[in-house]
Design an enzyme around this catalytic site. Sequence first.
Site, PDB file in Angstrom:
ATOM      1  N   CYS A 263     -11.881  -7.679 -33.234  1.00 28.33           N
ATOM      2  CA  CYS A 263     -12.424  -7.627 -31.880  1.00 28.33           C
ATOM      3  C   CYS A 263     -13.936  -7.850 -31.973  1.00 28.33           C
ATOM      4  O   CYS A 263     -14.440  -8.269 -33.019  1.00 28.33           O
ATOM      5  CB  CYS A 263     -12.087  -6.308 -31.189  1.00 28.33           C
ATOM      6  SG  CYS A 263     -12.683  -4.839 -32.061  1.00 28.33           S
ATOM      7  N   THR A 264     -14.660  -7.570 -30.926  1.00 28.26           N
ATOM      8  CA  THR A 264     -16.091  -7.885 -30.889  1.00 28.26           C
ATOM      9  C   THR A 264     -16.899  -7.061 -31.884  1.00 28.26           C
ATOM     10  O   THR A 264     -17.637  -7.606 -32.704  1.00 28.26           O
ATOM     11  CB  THR A 264     -16.651  -7.665 -29.470  1.00 28.26           C
ATOM     12  OG1 THR A 264     -15.895  -8.446 -28.548  1.00 28.26           O
ATOM     13  CG2 THR A 264     -18.118  -8.069 -29.391  1.00 28.26           C
TER      14      THR A 264
END
Length: 379
Positions: free
Chosen positions: A214-215
Amino acid sequence: MDPSDPNFLQLLRSKIEKNPHPYVSFSKPIDKIQPITGRIYIDKIGINAQISFKKDLVKATRLMLESIPSLTARIPTFNFALSHNRAFKKLHVRIRPLVSVGQNLDLDVLNKEPEYLTPSEWHNELSDLLNKDLLEHNTHASGCDSNSCSTTACSHTDSNDSSPVLIDMRNFYENKVGTFKGAICPDVDTFREEMSYIKQKYSKNKKKSIYMYCTGGIRCSVAGAILKNEGFENVKTLRGGVIAYGQWIKSSSVATSTSTSETIPIESSNNIKPNKQKSLFIGKNFTFDKRLGERVTSDILSNCHQCNAPSDTYTNCANKTCNILFIQCPACMEKYHNTCGSSHCIEQIKKPAEQIKSEKAPTIHPYRHRIRPELVFGN
């Protein structure tokens, strides 16, 4: 106090000792520019902080955080962004879940952590899987087509397939502008739906190797723990997310020997010209701040929603009651005055701010339309 003052940290420490209980006011607006801006989410299971400040305040910020007794020696290494500019307008502190997963989370669940891979380990393992074509394939590079697949069943892949799978745990619109090679991203609207998709799709094959990213790592820490708690045995995630990987790509030069296939760290090579690692993440890393993205590679994977020209710049319609999130090229940005292009929105932004505020107009689009601009544009 001036951060450039050689005695700055000593003065700050002295102030903290005199007033060890700093607080954030939730009611009184701060008129002057704030030295620290961002979003801080506080929950019983932890804290998720995304903050923006000048680089000469790094040490002072860490000292201030470490001075809070409950946080002393518990603050992880800062995960610095790839682009350095003011990312937030204000500082918001909210009591809310770190991630909305649709179920109660407690420390017993979160303690069942996935296996964390450093950017270097992630790169090496993913490179090997890609080179040997071992990853689970998906017909759609950015996930399944919502017209032919549901979150509970998908005909494009066999749920009993033992091949490792690489899953983008971000939203589908984040995946549109940047992704790891070989990743799938379920075409769903929320993180909660994505978790349901993964658990149901792979429920009969819990020994399958699942790689997820994810980020910045928060979503995968939660998702990985939930999967481990439900019996999934091999869950690996990228520590620090795309942000940490992008920083590693920028900073990790390597030199490759011409006589062997061995990769030699640049520090130990004298006569070999260094080469940059080739990023396995291509495009932009979407961010939930006013930047709406930071570039990892020069690849542009998407198109303007208005004219279809190559573009990967996200924006929100300038009419706040519309506020759809869409990709807009510079030409369309100028042509449509930073709006989605509807005559209503263009006329609306011409009104004085006070008039717009007094009208209290309702939101035009439901959430699904605001994140899926093709439903608004009809493309």
